[in-house]
Design an enzyme around this catalytic site. Structure first.
Site, PDB file in Angstrom:
ATOM      1  N   PHE A  85       0.876  -1.251   0.009  1.00  0.00           N
ATOM      2  CA  PHE A  85       0.041  -0.070   0.127  1.00  0.00           C
ATOM      3  C   PHE A  85       0.900   1.296  -0.101  1.00  0.00           C
ATOM      4  O   PHE A  85       0.310   2.394  -0.641  1.00  0.00           O
ATOM      5  CB  PHE A  85      -0.862   0.341   1.349  1.00  0.00           C
ATOM      6  CG  PHE A  85      -1.860  -0.883   1.105  1.00  0.00           C
ATOM      7  CD1 PHE A  85      -3.077  -0.758   0.739  1.00  0.00           C
ATOM      8  CD2 PHE A  85      -1.947  -1.801   2.538  1.00  0.00           C
ATOM      9  CE1 PHE A  85      -4.185  -1.544   0.925  1.00  0.00           C
ATOM     10  CE2 PHE A  85      -2.758  -2.559   2.755  1.00  0.00           C
ATOM     11  CZ  PHE A  85      -3.953  -2.651   1.783  1.00  0.00           C
ATOM     12  N   SER A  91      -1.650  -6.616  -6.568  1.00  0.00           N
ATOM     13  CA  SER A  91      -1.526  -5.400  -5.627  1.00  0.00           C
ATOM     14  C   SER A  91      -2.017  -5.963  -4.143  1.00  0.00           C
ATOM     15  O   SER A  91      -3.041  -6.816  -4.114  1.00  0.00           O
ATOM     16  CB  SER A  91      -2.503  -4.591  -6.165  1.00  0.00           C
ATOM     17  OG  SER A  91      -3.784  -4.884  -6.150  1.00  0.00           O
ATOM     18  N   ASP A  92      -1.704  -5.396  -3.264  1.00  0.00           N
ATOM     19  CA  ASP A  92      -2.536  -5.410  -1.809  1.00  0.00           C
ATOM     20  C   ASP A  92      -4.055  -4.950  -1.974  1.00  0.00           C
ATOM     21  O   ASP A  92      -4.217  -4.154  -3.013  1.00  0.00           O
ATOM     22  CB  ASP A  92      -1.828  -4.629  -0.590  1.00  0.00           C
ATOM     23  CG  ASP A  92      -2.200  -5.369   0.701  1.00  0.00           C
ATOM     24  OD1 ASP A  92      -3.080  -6.211   0.642  1.00  0.00           O
ATOM     25  OD2 ASP A  92      -1.406  -4.962   1.657  1.00  0.00           O
ATOM     26  N   TYR A  93      -4.786  -5.004  -1.175  1.00  0.00           N
ATOM     27  CA  TYR A  93      -6.126  -4.828  -1.046  1.00  0.00           C
ATOM     28  C   TYR A  93      -6.453  -3.278  -1.344  1.00  0.00           C
ATOM     29  O   TYR A  93      -5.746  -2.608  -0.615  1.00  0.00           O
ATOM     30  CB  TYR A  93      -6.825  -5.011   0.151  1.00  0.00           C
ATOM     31  CG  TYR A  93      -8.110  -5.233   0.290  1.00  0.00           C
ATOM     32  CD1 TYR A  93      -9.004  -6.366   0.265  1.00  0.00           C
ATOM     33  CD2 TYR A  93      -9.070  -4.207   0.549  1.00  0.00           C
ATOM     34  CE1 TYR A  93     -10.319  -6.321   0.450  1.00  0.00           C
ATOM     35  CE2 TYR A  93     -10.440  -4.140   0.805  1.00  0.00           C
ATOM     36  CZ  TYR A  93     -11.014  -5.488   0.623  1.00  0.00           C
ATOM     37  OH  TYR A  93     -12.452  -5.322   0.946  1.00  0.00           O
ATOM     38  N   ALA A 118      -5.022  -1.201  -3.082  1.00  0.00           N
ATOM     39  CA  ALA A 118      -3.734  -0.365  -3.416  1.00  0.00           C
ATOM     40  C   ALA A 118      -3.598   0.528  -4.554  1.00  0.00           C
ATOM     41  O   ALA A 118      -3.159   1.418  -4.591  1.00  0.00           O
ATOM     42  CB  ALA A 118      -2.255  -1.352  -3.315  1.00  0.00           C
TER      43      ALA A 118
END
Length: 444
Positions: A199, A230-232, A234
């Site tokens: 993030f 990607s992270d959640y 992001a």
């Protein structure tokens, strides 16, 4: 797109039929997995199987100590065994992708996600990273009980200023290469199939849109050919980060920086085809990202064996040897900070002359918090509390329990009860710590 229970979404099936979904997460039973997989394989145009992921952090159904606790064992072989158990259990439910291990180096104890990693030392971080990857992925990634590892969060996330989760980081290239990159490099060398971008911003540029780390280092220097996810949200957060004014710009910058898969934000779904048609994103780059995703699905054997045997799911959980391993891991994770003398002898081990015990503290009789943060499919009903264990060991007539306080605050009556219990006992045991759901883990 957000997936799984609690999101309120009802359009998964239609999107899967249209080939608009490549992976789902937070689907946690073999029956659910198979229901969606049948649609993808049998009803979509290209018949490409879905990849199901989950935050399998320190166990799936059998829970082990949190990763920071496992790191205190200094035993990579033991950690590998715990990850192998997690892989066997998760894969029996159709989960073939673990968003783990977290290999962020963390040196500020105020950062709540320190609980998910191996602490401050790069060498220990490397050993743990390799152990998790070996445990999750096994000897053959296409074995039905293997799951793809996903080291995270690339990179520098653990250096959040002031220990505030999601905060920005400023790391010199020397420090980045000397301390923060080595655990990721070790995981990639061990064969990690995927990687998650962070993030946070690194030196003013969001990590999920930073070509220097995602392309120059990860792809060109290290030769990584797997998925970068990607992270959640992001990618959606590139807008509040200030490097994109709209979703299309955020999608373009993240994709060209090296992120293959957009978790939750839906920006690739909404904008990537248009960006290719406009010439802002080369079609060849999309082909390469698709190739990376397919490479992992092929390696997992999903094209040959897309479905999960539902009859084996229940029998894979909480094996006797798995529970025994969890106990061993817990015992090995204990850290004795000090053993003061009482009279002529150290306090521990407790003398046989001690007959009555006071057990005090908010964690003394708390099943839920014993699971730790990110407890996967662990259930509080499985937990034996410290109070229950001591009752069984020494008898309830010899144990005086008092909660004493809450995690934050308490009453005078609670304190008086604790003082009274201690005064009436030979030994007082305090069970103190953090509230796992609020004081450790993400956003803590």
């Amino acid at each position: 797109q957000p997936t799984g229970p609690g999101t309120g979404r009802t359009d998964y099936e239609d999107m899967i039929r249209k080939g608009e979904v490549g992976a789902l997460f937070n689907i946690t039973t073999a029956h659910q997995v198979n229901a969606f997989q049948h649609i993808a394989v049998e009803q979509s145009r290209l018949h490409i199987p879905l990849l199901f992921g989950l935050d399998v952090i320190h166990g799936f159904r059998t829970e082990f100590p949190i990763p920071l606790g496992l790191a205190t064992t200094w035993d990579p072989d033991l950690v590998e065994q715990t990850a192998r158990v997690a892989a066997r259990e998760a894969s029996s439910s159709g989960i073939r992708w673990a968003f783990s291990p977290m290999v962020d180096i963390a040196r500020d104890a105020r950062w709540g996600r320190m609980a998910e990693g191996a602490g401050e030392d790069p060498y220990l971080g490397e050993l743990m990273a390799r152990a998790y990857v070996r445990g999750y992925q096994g000897t053959h990634l296409d074995a039905p009980d293997s799951i793809a590892a996903c080291p995270k969060h690339f990179v520098g996330y653990g250096a959040a200023e002031g220990g505030r989760d999601y905060n920005s980081t400023e790391i010199s290239e020397h420090t980045l290469r000397q301390y923060y990159l080595p655990p990721f490099h070790a995981a990639i060398e061990e064969g990690a199939a995927t990687l998650m971008s962070a993030f946070s911003a690194l030196d003013g540029v969001p990590s999920s849109a930073k070509p220097f780390t995602l392309t120059e280092i990860l792809r060109k220097e290290w030769g990584f050919q797997g998925i970068v996810d990607s992270d959640y949200t992001a990618l959606g957060e590139l807008i509040p980060h200030g490097i994109a004014n709209d979703g299309a710009t955020a999608a373009r910058k993240a994709f060209l920086a090296g992120v293959d898969m957009d978790m939750v934000s839906s920006l690739y779904h909404d904008h990537l085809a248009k960006l290719v048609r406009s010439g802002e994103v080369p079609e060849a780059a999309v082909d390469e990202a698709v190739r990376r995703v397919l490479r992992v699905k092929i390696a997992l054997g999903l094209f040959e064996n897309p479905y999960t045997d539902e009859t084996k799911e229940a029998g894979a959980m909480l094996h006797t040897d798995s529970v025994a391993l969890a106990r061993t891991a817990a015992e090995e994770s204990f850290v004795l900070l000090k053993n003061s003398s009482v009279g002529a002898s150290p306090l521990l081990p407790l003398p046989g002359t001690a007959k009555t015990f006071a057990l005090i503290g908010p964690l003394a009789n708390d099943r839920g918090n014993m699971l730790g943060s990110w407890a996967g499919q662990g259930r509080a009903q499985d937990v034996i509390t410290l109070r229950a264990a001591l009752n069984e060991r020494i008898g309830s007539k010899n144990l005086r329990y008092a909660k004493g306080a809450e995690f934050l605050g308490g009453t005078d009556d609670q304190l008086e009860e604790a003082v009274k219990a201690a005064e009436q006992s030979d030994v007082a045991i305090l069970a103190l710590g953090e509230n796992a759901s609020e004081m450790t883990g993400e956003a803590a």
